[in-house]
Design a protein around this motif. Structure first.
Motif, short mmCIF file in Angstrom:
data_model
loop_
_atom_site.label_atom_id
_atom_site.label_comp_id
_atom_site.label_asym_id
_atom_site.label_seq_id
_atom_site.Cartn_x
_atom_site.Cartn_y
_atom_site.Cartn_z
N VAL A 316 -10.25 -2.53 12.39
CA VAL A 316 -10.06 -3.66 13.31
C VAL A 316 -11.07 -4.74 12.96
N ARG A 317 -10.55 -5.94 12.69
CA ARG A 317 -11.39 -7.08 12.36
C ARG A 317 -10.89 -8.31 13.10
N ASP A 318 -11.79 -8.97 13.79
CA ASP A 318 -11.46 -10.19 14.54
C ASP A 318 -10.33 -9.95 15.55
N GLY A 319 -10.30 -8.76 16.11
CA GLY A 319 -9.31 -8.45 17.13
C GLY A 319 -7.95 -8.04 16.60
N PHE A 320 -7.80 -7.91 15.28
CA PHE A 320 -6.53 -7.52 14.67
C PHE A 320 -6.72 -6.23 13.87
N SER A 321 -5.63 -5.50 13.71
CA SER A 321 -5.66 -4.24 12.97
C SER A 321 -5.14 -4.46 11.56
N TYR A 322 -5.80 -3.79 10.59
CA TYR A 322 -5.42 -3.94 9.18
C TYR A 322 -5.41 -2.57 8.51
N VAL A 323 -4.58 -2.45 7.45
CA VAL A 323 -4.65 -1.35 6.51
C VAL A 323 -4.78 -1.95 5.12
N PHE A 324 -5.19 -1.13 4.15
CA PHE A 324 -5.37 -1.60 2.78
C PHE A 324 -4.35 -0.91 1.88
N LYS A 325 -3.40 -1.71 1.41
CA LYS A 325 -2.35 -1.22 0.54
C LYS A 325 -2.89 -1.06 -0.88
N LEU A 326 -2.58 0.09 -1.51
CA LEU A 326 -3.04 0.36 -2.87
C LEU A 326 -2.01 -0.15 -3.87
N ASN A 327 -2.46 -0.98 -4.81
CA ASN A 327 -1.59 -1.54 -5.83
C ASN A 327 -1.67 -0.74 -7.12
N ALA A 328 -0.77 -1.03 -8.07
CA ALA A 328 -0.73 -0.30 -9.34
C ALA A 328 -1.96 -0.55 -10.18
N ASP A 329 -2.62 -1.71 -10.03
CA ASP A 329 -3.80 -2.03 -10.81
C ASP A 329 -5.09 -1.51 -10.18
N GLN A 330 -4.96 -0.55 -9.22
CA GLN A 330 -6.09 0.07 -8.54
C GLN A 330 -6.85 -0.90 -7.65
N ARG A 331 -6.25 -2.02 -7.32
CA ARG A 331 -6.85 -2.94 -6.37
C ARG A 331 -6.12 -2.82 -5.03
N VAL A 332 -6.77 -3.28 -3.96
CA VAL A 332 -6.21 -3.14 -2.61
C VAL A 332 -5.83 -4.52 -2.06
N THR A 333 -4.82 -4.48 -1.20
CA THR A 333 -4.39 -5.69 -0.51
C THR A 333 -4.50 -5.45 1.00
N GLN A 334 -5.25 -6.31 1.67
CA GLN A 334 -5.41 -6.18 3.12
C GLN A 334 -4.13 -6.64 3.81
N VAL A 335 -3.54 -5.75 4.64
CA VAL A 335 -2.27 -6.03 5.32
C VAL A 335 -2.48 -5.92 6.83
N LYS A 336 -2.08 -6.96 7.55
CA LYS A 336 -2.17 -6.97 9.00
C LYS A 336 -1.02 -6.16 9.59
N VAL A 337 -1.32 -5.25 10.53
CA VAL A 337 -0.30 -4.39 11.12
C VAL A 337 -0.40 -4.46 12.64
N GLN A 338 0.69 -4.06 13.28
CA GLN A 338 0.72 -3.95 14.74
C GLN A 338 0.78 -2.47 15.09
N THR A 339 -0.20 -2.02 15.88
CA THR A 339 -0.29 -0.61 16.22
C THR A 339 0.33 -0.34 17.58
N GLY A 340 0.65 0.95 17.79
CA GLY A 340 1.26 1.36 19.05
C GLY A 340 0.59 2.58 19.63
N ARG A 341 1.34 3.65 19.77
CA ARG A 341 0.85 4.86 20.42
C ARG A 341 -0.17 5.60 19.56
N ARG A 342 -0.95 6.42 20.22
CA ARG A 342 -1.91 7.30 19.55
C ARG A 342 -1.64 8.72 19.99
N MET A 343 -1.80 9.66 19.06
CA MET A 343 -1.46 11.04 19.39
C MET A 343 -2.14 11.99 18.42
N GLN A 344 -2.49 13.16 18.93
CA GLN A 344 -3.03 14.22 18.09
C GLN A 344 -1.87 14.96 17.44
N ILE A 345 -1.81 14.96 16.10
CA ILE A 345 -0.76 15.66 15.37
C ILE A 345 -1.45 16.59 14.37
#
Length: 392
Positions: A316-345
């Motif tokens: 979580v950065r600046d009030g938004f949620s992000y994940v880092f997508k892994l690319n073929a060149d071993q670099r990452v791309t920061q992607v903004k996502v919208q989250t929902g429920r949380r659960m123990q699985i």
């Protein structure tokens, strides 16, 4: 002769120097080139900034829940008061926390004065009944003589009136006796229903007035959770819905929605949902819930398929949620996502992803808090990952 000898001696030395120079100079040049290449590699910024593990955006079955907070309260609290006026409490038989049944005696008042009033009322009734018997006999005799004319109509009327008056006095005496017997009954304070005594103000020796509060009782020992739910979520809850209520010490108990409040508080735009706490088989579990305590809970509506990622893969950065997508060149791309429920699985905390990435997308699963958009990373297995920055 000497010059010829010296010339012959210097020739092998010159040849040896030439051979040594031909070997050393190429080796030095090759070593210098390697050092420069290594230095260029380091200063070129191609070294990974972090060692991470990878995971994929998966599909999981998640339950649909609504989390709420509220207070635990008695289903109904009965106030037990005094129905006697000016009598002294002679005995208190229960205390706070006692479980009582309907009709059980809770306290007694001193009844000597009331018993005397009952005896007096009984005597008055007996006197009225004797007078009524005499008046009835006289009235019957007057009716028998009415046809013969032996007595005047005025006297006959007086006898009949006396009979009616005597009967009325008997009825009044009976009513007075009933009042006194009722007062005698009220010298015993009885439980109006089964339940648990939650408060006691009755004290031996106290003289209390009519209507004074003596005890409070949780009717039938039933408790309810009054959940505060926003007006937007009230429509999701219906009577009979299942709920799980959690006490401050972590104990959980099943609940069932009894009623959804028909109105919403205008100050905070929330409405109350009344949830009956079901009696568990283990009675000790119920002891964790007391009227007046704060508790949180969840309303369970079923389950549905959802895209999920591990909790540690979301930053979580600046009030938004992000994940880092892994690319073929071993670099990452920061992607903004919208989250929902949380659960123990399966023992892991999972977060639902509503938008931003698709199922099957490979993302960084560890160390995401240290990553930035475009960073070069090194992928390792989960068992060997240290999830810590690599020193440059």
């Amino acid at each position: 002769m000497k010059d010829v000898t010296m010339k012959n001696t210097m020739m092998p030395l010159k040849l040896l120097v030439v051979v040594l120079l031909s070997v050393v100079i190429p080796a030095y040049a090759q070593s210098s080139a390697s050092a420069k290449a290594s230095s260029a590699s380091v200063t070129g910024g191609t070294k990974p900034s972090l060692t991470v593990t990878a995971t994929q955006v998966g599909q999981s079955q998640m339950s649909t829940k609504l989390v709420a907070n509220g207070s635990v309260a008695a289903w109904q609290e009965a106030i037990i008061g005094s129905e006697s006026n000016g009598l002294r409490i002679s005995e208190v038989l229960v205390n706070i926390g006692d479980v009582v049944s309907r009709g059980q005696v809770l306290a007694r008042f001193a009844n000597e004065a009331v018993s005397a009033d009952v005896a007096q009322a009984k005597a008055a009734l007996a006197e009225a009944e004797a007078t009524a018997v005499e008046a009835t006999v006289n009235a019957d005799r007057a009716r028998g003589l009415q046809a013969s004319g032996a007595i005047s109509k005025q006297q006959i009327g007086q006898y009949l009136t006396a009979e009616q008056t005597a009967k009325a006095r008997v009825a009044a005496a009976k009513a007075s006796l009933d009042v006194q017997q009722l007062r005698l009954k009220y010298t015993q304070v009885l439980a109006p229903d089964s339940g648990v005594i939650s408060a006691r103000t009755a004290t031996v020796g106290a003289v209390v007035g009519n209507g004074a509060e003596l005890f409070r009782m949780i009717r039938q020992g039933r408790l309810e959770w009054r959940a505060e739910v926003t007006s937007a979520d009230l429509s999701k809850i219906s009577n009979g819905a299942q709920a799980i209520v959690i006490a401050p010490n972590g104990e959980q108990i099943q609940g069932k929605v009894r009623m959804v409040a028909p109105t919403v508080d205008v100050s905070n735009r929330t409405g109350l949902v009344y949830v009956d706490l079901l009696q568990p088989k283990d009675k000790k579990q119920m002891h964790s819930f007391k009227p007046g305590m704060f508790a949180r809970g969840e309303f369970v509506f079923g389950s549905s398929q959802a895209m999920t990622v591990p909790q540690q893969a979301v930053v979580v950065r600046d009030g938004f949620s992000y994940v880092f997508k892994l690319n073929a060149d071993q670099r990452v791309t920061q992607v903004k996502v919208q989250t929902g429920r949380r659960m123990q699985i399966n023992g892991s905390e999972m977060i639902e992803i509503l938008s931003g990435v698709n199922a099957g997308t490979q993302i960084a699963a560890s160390g995401v808090g240290f990553l930035n958009d475009g960073d070069l990373v090194k992928l390792v297995t989960a068992s060997s990952s240290a999830a810590a920055p690599v020193k440059k």
